[in-house]
Design an enzyme around this catalytic site. Structure first.
Site, mmCIF file in Angstrom:
data_model
loop_
_atom_site.group_PDB
_atom_site.id
_atom_site.type_symbol
_atom_site.label_atom_id
_atom_site.label_comp_id
_atom_site.label_asym_id
_atom_site.label_seq_id
_atom_site.Cartn_x
_atom_site.Cartn_y
_atom_site.Cartn_z
ATOM 1 N N GLY A 137 0.839 -1.207 0.000
ATOM 2 C CA GLY A 137 0.000 0.000 0.000
ATOM 3 C C GLY A 137 0.870 1.252 0.000
ATOM 4 O O GLY A 137 0.687 2.165 -0.814
ATOM 5 N N HIS A 138 1.838 1.283 0.903
ATOM 6 C CA HIS A 138 2.754 2.427 0.935
ATOM 7 C C HIS A 138 3.491 2.559 -0.398
ATOM 8 O O HIS A 138 3.665 3.658 -0.924
ATOM 9 C CB HIS A 138 3.804 2.242 2.035
ATOM 10 C CG HIS A 138 3.249 2.193 3.427
ATOM 11 N ND1 HIS A 138 3.237 1.049 4.188
ATOM 12 C CD2 HIS A 138 2.700 3.158 4.210
ATOM 13 C CE1 HIS A 138 2.717 1.303 5.370
ATOM 14 N NE2 HIS A 138 2.370 2.574 5.413
HETATM 15 P P1 AMP Z 1 1.077 4.986 7.869
HETATM 16 O O1 AMP Z 1 2.493 4.539 7.756
HETATM 17 O O2 AMP Z 1 0.163 3.961 8.415
HETATM 18 O O3 AMP Z 1 0.951 6.333 8.518
HETATM 19 O O4 AMP Z 1 0.606 5.207 6.379
HETATM 20 C C1 AMP Z 1 1.271 6.100 5.528
HETATM 21 C C2 AMP Z 1 0.376 6.425 4.369
HETATM 22 O O5 AMP Z 1 0.072 5.221 3.665
HETATM 23 C C3 AMP Z 1 -0.967 7.022 4.821
HETATM 24 O O6 AMP Z 1 -1.306 8.090 3.943
HETATM 25 C C4 AMP Z 1 -1.913 5.854 4.690
HETATM 26 O O7 AMP Z 1 -3.237 6.235 4.438
HETATM 27 C C5 AMP Z 1 -1.325 5.133 3.485
HETATM 28 N N1 AMP Z 1 -1.735 3.731 3.462
HETATM 29 C C6 AMP Z 1 -1.601 2.797 4.423
HETATM 30 N N2 AMP Z 1 -2.158 1.634 4.056
HETATM 31 C C7 AMP Z 1 -2.677 1.836 2.811
HETATM 32 C C8 AMP Z 1 -3.401 1.020 1.896
HETATM 33 N N3 AMP Z 1 -3.716 -0.237 2.161
HETATM 34 N N4 AMP Z 1 -3.775 1.577 0.722
HETATM 35 C C9 AMP Z 1 -3.485 2.874 0.432
HETATM 36 N N5 AMP Z 1 -2.811 3.689 1.251
HETATM 37 C C10 AMP Z 1 -2.415 3.185 2.431
#
Ligand code: AMP
Length: 290
Positions: A36-37
């Protein structure tokens, strides 16, 4: 890939990049990177000359200290993933760089209404922490584009409103949710799901699809009852299943007169809290739906 740990290092690199008229796209993360990231990085690569990612496990957004402690930090593999996925600059600051003593980082945007629904009540102080850190990172990186995931719909809507109120010259781009083959939204928390429960973990996604199916043909209250029932039947502890206006984030009572409508859910599967959402009526000028 350049790895910078101090504000002055990254700023002098980016000042130079900006003087060469490079378009800078930025993806902030907490690390523990998954596909996702990495798709966000790809998006950033497609629109930017210079792709900046950050990894910072921001202590102020964790309301539960043990959650902060348990947060995975596979730094070596994260660095490898970023450097092989088109990232030019990784900002990897220590707490003191982000929060230097004596610096007043209070953000003067009024975000109540957006912050006190859904994730707000169960995670006190969380969004305040998110807004503070994102504003601080935007001040440091000054990107042309900020790419955030729809996975955290509320977070992204709050940041959009902060950017609007403070007239920050950065374009926020929302990237659709990246899912596993069975529909489970990718998350660094998924690794903690009990393998015996993993087969039902995609129930949240199934319930969101069901809500989309029932859009317009059923009453909103009935949709919520049916979809909540699907989730409870599989043994989840449901925190919320709600149908909201995509801009105000307030629960809606009629299908009509909204620019966009989003169904959002949070539920516990065993020890793991999962969130997911689906845009069931997209704003025409908006961003792709997942
Ligand atoms: P985090 O490391 O959890 O703060 O996530 C960093 C970025 O990745 C944030 O903008 C999240 O919304 C995005 N993100 C995390 N998981 C996903 C996913 N499955 N699909 C799309 N974006 C994601």
């Amino acid at each position: 890939m350049h790895v910078f740990t101090t504000v002055s290092q990254i700023q002098s690199f980016l000042d130079h990049a900006r003087s060469q008229h490079n378009y800078i796209s930025f993806v902030p993360t907490l690390g523990a990177l998954h596909q996702g990231h990495l798709q966000l990085m790809e998006h950033a690569r497609a629109i930017g000359d210079i792709v900046v990612a950050s990894i910072f496990v921001n202590p102020t957004q964790f309301n539960d200290p043990s959650d902060l402690e348990k947060y995975p930090r596979p730094l070596r593999s994260d660095i490898h993933k970023l450097s092989t996925n088109g990232v030019d600059v990784l900002f990897l600051p220590m707490d003191e760089e982000v929060y230097p003593p004596g610096l007043d980082l209070k953000v003067s945007a009024d975000l109540t209404g957006l912050t006190d629904v859904m994730e707000g009540p169960s995670r006190p102080g969380h969004f305040e922490g998110v807004v503070t850190v994102v504003k601080r990172l935007l001040d440091i990186v000054q990107p042309d584009a900020l790419i955030m995931g729809q996975k955290d719909y509320q977070q992204q809507a709050i940041i959009a409103e902060m950017i609007r109120q403070l007239a920050i010259p950065t374009k926020l781009i929302r990237h659709e949710i990246v899912r596993d083959k069975d529909g489970l939204a990718l998350s660094s928390r998924n690794a903690r799901i009990d393998p015996a429960l993993r087969p039902v973990a995609n129930t949240l996604y199934k319930a969101l699809l069901q809500a989309k199916e029932l859009y317009l043909t059923s009453d909103i209250g009935d949709v919520i009852d049916i979809c909540s029932g699907m989730i409870l039947d599989q043994g989840f502890k449901l925190e919320y299943f709600t149908i909201i206006d995509g801009t105000t984030l307030q629960p809606i009572h009629h299908w009509e007169h909204h620019d966009s409508i989003v169904v959002c859910v949070a539920a516990w599967l065993g020890e793991v809290r999962l969130i997911d959402n689906k845009i069931i009526y997209p704003n025409k000028s908006s961003i792709p739906e997942s």
